[in-house]
Design a protein around this motif. Sequence first.
Motif, short mmCIF file in Angstrom:
data_model
loop_
_atom_site.label_atom_id
_atom_site.label_comp_id
_atom_site.label_asym_id
_atom_site.label_seq_id
_atom_site.Cartn_x
_atom_site.Cartn_y
_atom_site.Cartn_z
N ASP A 32 0.89 -1.15 0.00
CA ASP A 32 0.00 0.00 0.00
C ASP A 32 0.93 1.21 0.00
OD1 ASP A 32 -2.03 1.79 0.12
OD2 ASP A 32 -3.11 0.80 1.74
N LEU A 55 0.61 4.29 -0.05
CA LEU A 55 0.30 5.32 0.94
C LEU A 55 -0.92 4.86 1.73
CD1 LEU A 55 1.23 7.97 2.05
CD2 LEU A 55 -0.16 9.17 0.37
N GLU A 56 -0.65 4.27 2.88
CA GLU A 56 -1.73 3.75 3.72
C GLU A 56 -2.15 4.91 4.64
OE1 GLU A 56 -3.98 1.92 4.44
OE2 GLU A 56 -4.07 1.46 6.56
N GLU A 67 -5.53 -4.42 3.57
CA GLU A 67 -4.81 -3.93 4.76
C GLU A 67 -4.69 -5.03 5.82
OE1 GLU A 67 -6.89 -2.05 3.00
OE2 GLU A 67 -6.11 0.01 2.90
MG MG Z 1 -4.97 1.78 2.47
#
Ligand code: MG
Length: 322
Positions: free
Chosen positions: A92, A94-95, A222
């Motif tokens: 990811d 940019l989480e 996620e």
């Molecule tokens: Mg995310």
Amino acid sequence: MADATQFHDRMLSLGLARVSEAAAVASAKLVGRGDEKAADQAAVNAMRDQLNLLDISGVVVIGEGERDEAPMLFIGEEVGNGNGPAVDIALDPLEGTTLTAKDMPNALTVIAMGPRGSMLHAPDVYMDKLAIGPGYAPDTVTLDMSPAERVRALAAAKGCDASDITVCMLERPRHQDMIAEVRETGAAIRLITDGDVAGVIHCAESEITGIDMYMGSGGAPEGVLAASALKCMGGQIYGRLLFRNDDERARATRAGITDFDRVYTRDELVTADVIFAATGVTDGSIVRGLKREPGWVTTETLLMRSKTGSVRRMVYRTPIND
Ligand code: MG
Ligand code: VTB
Ligand code: MG
């Protein structure tokens, strides 16, 4: 070809840190600028460029979405220069895009890598998640317990009162009943607006973060990333996919999932040893966020290997021109 020895090459993990660092550096000028899309795009581009320099034959299994919705780092995309082990990649770039745009805590760039076939091909649907840190017997808490039962069970295992427990959850209307039930036990709740990968990781460092347990629904991708982190840090996570409609069930079927009600344990979400890297974009309790000075940016990266349990924190300072 792909063998475990090659995957466990110790230099490869250092390469992974460069990938998460690069994504974070690329988003530096977009922290607090109110433009989530631009921040995300910058991180995606940089992560992909760095990933393609690695000596791997990688396939993105957890990425930015299916091919028709993500021009880059889509699920199934081949990454790496092809001169190395066959690996699965979960990422990811940019989480916490909103956290980044608003300069709120715990935005991260995240990437995990394991041997081919080691990660659940989770479709982009919701997942019901429950996580605790290391040191507890298996099934100390389970998804089948009510939220209040989970708090009491964890308190009993920890030898404390329910009121000494802090639970982390995404602040969402769908969690209203869960919030009320947990509060009823006397436990505290740390509500977060986004970023449940960080939320789960925080359980593994409860002395620093004050968080004992994570629960609630969030993105299934996620969930796999969080499981990769806990495989390195210790701790348990359970996940069950949640489907709202037939389209979501079809996505799961395409990803090879047959049992829609299955509860996955950490080691079923991630079935072999993995490497995990996360770089702080905004400040957090596990890693510091990006620090900018004119012409320079400094990052902090957490780099972990589940095989050895090793944890590195790497500070990186580099010139930027923008
Ligand atoms: Mg995310
Ligand atoms: C979840 C969570 C992520 O976005 O996917 C969330 O897992 C979106 O949730 O960590 P809603 O659909 O309820 O808004 C994050 O918070 C950030 O990607
Ligand atoms: Mg993303």
